[in-house]
Write a protein that holds these residues in place. Structure first.
Motif, mmCIF file in Angstrom:
data_model
loop_
_atom_site.group_PDB
_atom_site.id
_atom_site.type_symbol
_atom_site.label_atom_id
_atom_site.label_comp_id
_atom_site.label_asym_id
_atom_site.label_seq_id
_atom_site.Cartn_x
_atom_site.Cartn_y
_atom_site.Cartn_z
ATOM 1 N N ASP A 51 0.852 -1.184 0.000
ATOM 2 C CA ASP A 51 0.000 0.000 0.000
ATOM 3 C C ASP A 51 0.891 1.237 0.000
ATOM 4 O O ASP A 51 1.600 1.498 0.972
ATOM 5 N N LEU A 52 0.871 1.985 -1.093
ATOM 6 C CA LEU A 52 1.713 3.176 -1.191
ATOM 7 C C LEU A 52 1.403 4.217 -0.124
ATOM 8 O O LEU A 52 2.268 5.018 0.227
ATOM 9 N N PHE A 53 0.189 4.206 0.416
ATOM 10 C CA PHE A 53 -0.153 5.174 1.455
ATOM 11 C C PHE A 53 0.699 4.965 2.706
ATOM 12 O O PHE A 53 0.851 5.865 3.531
ATOM 13 N N ASP A 54 1.299 3.783 2.855
ATOM 14 C CA ASP A 54 2.183 3.520 3.985
ATOM 15 C C ASP A 54 3.519 4.250 3.858
ATOM 16 O O ASP A 54 4.323 4.230 4.784
ATOM 17 N N ALA A 55 3.756 4.887 2.718
ATOM 18 C CA ALA A 55 5.000 5.646 2.514
ATOM 19 C C ALA A 55 4.831 7.025 3.136
ATOM 20 O O ALA A 55 4.600 8.020 2.477
ATOM 21 N N ALA A 56 4.938 7.060 4.439
ATOM 22 C CA ALA A 56 4.739 8.302 5.183
ATOM 23 C C ALA A 56 5.782 8.412 6.289
ATOM 24 O O ALA A 56 5.466 8.174 7.440
ATOM 25 N N PRO A 57 7.001 8.757 6.004
ATOM 26 C CA PRO A 57 7.546 9.000 4.675
ATOM 27 C C PRO A 57 8.056 7.712 4.042
ATOM 28 O O PRO A 57 8.224 6.690 4.712
ATOM 29 N N GLY A 58 8.307 7.798 2.763
ATOM 30 C CA GLY A 58 8.898 6.693 2.023
ATOM 31 C C GLY A 58 10.195 7.152 1.387
ATOM 32 O O GLY A 58 10.544 8.331 1.429
ATOM 33 N N VAL A 59 10.887 6.205 0.823
ATOM 34 C CA VAL A 59 12.123 6.503 0.110
ATOM 35 C C VAL A 59 11.964 6.014 -1.315
ATOM 36 O O VAL A 59 11.554 4.869 -1.536
ATOM 37 N N LEU A 60 12.251 6.872 -2.260
ATOM 38 C CA LEU A 60 12.280 6.494 -3.664
ATOM 39 C C LEU A 60 13.732 6.172 -3.983
ATOM 40 O O LEU A 60 14.599 7.037 -3.884
ATOM 41 N N ARG A 61 13.999 4.903 -4.322
ATOM 42 C CA ARG A 61 15.368 4.467 -4.618
ATOM 43 C C ARG A 61 15.483 4.192 -6.114
ATOM 44 O O ARG A 61 14.749 3.377 -6.659
ATOM 45 N N PHE A 90 10.152 10.973 0.343
ATOM 46 C CA PHE A 90 8.926 11.576 -0.159
ATOM 47 C C PHE A 90 7.752 11.205 0.732
ATOM 48 O O PHE A 90 7.835 10.298 1.560
ATOM 49 N N MET A 91 6.656 11.911 0.532
ATOM 50 C CA MET A 91 5.393 11.601 1.194
ATOM 51 C C MET A 91 4.390 11.191 0.124
ATOM 52 O O MET A 91 4.252 11.877 -0.883
ATOM 53 N N ALA A 92 3.723 10.073 0.349
ATOM 54 C CA ALA A 92 2.658 9.636 -0.557
ATOM 55 C C ALA A 92 1.377 10.361 -0.160
ATOM 56 O O ALA A 92 1.132 10.619 1.016
ATOM 57 N N THR A 93 0.561 10.672 -1.150
ATOM 58 C CA THR A 93 -0.684 11.383 -0.871
ATOM 59 C C THR A 93 -1.906 10.534 -1.198
ATOM 60 O O THR A 93 -3.017 11.050 -1.253
ATOM 61 N N GLY A 94 -1.707 9.256 -1.423
ATOM 62 C CA GLY A 94 -2.822 8.361 -1.726
ATOM 63 C C GLY A 94 -2.352 6.933 -1.720
ATOM 64 O O GLY A 94 -1.257 6.627 -1.284
ATOM 65 N N GLY A 95 -3.179 6.065 -2.225
ATOM 66 C CA GLY A 95 -2.838 4.659 -2.283
ATOM 67 C C GLY A 95 -4.096 3.887 -2.576
ATOM 68 O O GLY A 95 -5.155 4.476 -2.781
ATOM 69 N N ARG A 130 -2.566 1.467 -4.790
ATOM 70 C CA ARG A 130 -1.761 1.102 -5.957
ATOM 71 C C ARG A 130 -1.140 2.308 -6.661
ATOM 72 O O ARG A 130 -0.046 2.224 -7.190
ATOM 73 N N GLU A 131 -1.841 3.430 -6.694
ATOM 74 C CA GLU A 131 -1.343 4.652 -7.318
ATOM 75 C C GLU A 131 -1.380 5.769 -6.294
ATOM 76 O O GLU A 131 -2.262 5.803 -5.449
ATOM 77 N N SER A 132 -0.425 6.678 -6.404
ATOM 78 C CA SER A 132 -0.380 7.753 -5.425
ATOM 79 C C SER A 132 0.302 8.972 -6.003
ATOM 80 O O SER A 132 1.227 8.858 -6.806
ATOM 81 N N GLY A 133 -0.158 10.124 -5.559
ATOM 82 C CA GLY A 133 0.615 11.324 -5.770
ATOM 83 C C GLY A 133 1.753 11.292 -4.772
ATOM 84 O O GLY A 133 1.701 10.574 -3.766
ATOM 85 N N CYS A 134 2.795 12.037 -5.031
ATOM 86 C CA CYS A 134 3.896 12.087 -4.077
ATOM 87 C C CYS A 134 4.546 13.458 -4.154
ATOM 88 O O CYS A 134 4.445 14.158 -5.155
ATOM 89 N N SER A 135 5.184 13.828 -3.060
ATOM 90 C CA SER A 135 5.930 15.080 -3.044
ATOM 91 C C SER A 135 7.150 14.903 -2.166
ATOM 92 O O SER A 135 7.143 14.140 -1.206
ATOM 93 N N GLY A 136 8.203 15.600 -2.539
ATOM 94 C CA GLY A 136 9.447 15.499 -1.795
ATOM 95 C C GLY A 136 10.059 16.867 -1.598
ATOM 96 O O GLY A 136 9.771 17.817 -2.330
#
Length: 96
Positions: free
Chosen positions: A50-60, A69-74, A76-82
């Motif tokens: 679940d991409l929403f669990d990326a709070a915060p996440g790391v884009l490698r 970054f922080m995911a803004t949804g989930g 399967r698809e999410s907006g993100c901002s860093g």
């Protein structure tokens, strides 16, 4: 690859843009204060990640560079901002 705080990883595709501060003339993709945003999508459709669990996440990136970054949804698809250096910009490129 997205890595979430509990250490799980999932392959993703990403569409990202760098946001420069229009009031500055010395913007660089490596600025600590630069911001970037976009969208990420899980590469594996049957994933239980679940991409929403990326709070915060790391884009490698494949070459090992990373950006938080922080995911803004989930899920399967999410907006993100860093905030901070845009590691997805190739070193030496203009970022344009």
């Amino acid at each position: 690859m997205v890595v979430i705080p509990d250490g799980r990883e999932a392959p993703v595709t990403a569409s990202l843009v760098l946001r420069f501060d229009p009031s500055r003339t010395d913007n660089r993709e490596s600025d600590r204060d630069s911001t970037w945003a976009g969208s990420i999508t899980l590469a594996e459709e049957d994933s239980d990640f679940d991409l929403f669990d990326a709070a915060p996440g790391v884009l490698r990136l494949p070459d090992g560079r990373e950006s938080e970054f922080m995911a803004t949804g989930g899920p399967r698809e999410s907006g993100c901002s860093g905030l901070g250096p845009a590691q997805f910009i190739a070193p030496g490129s203009s970022g344009a």
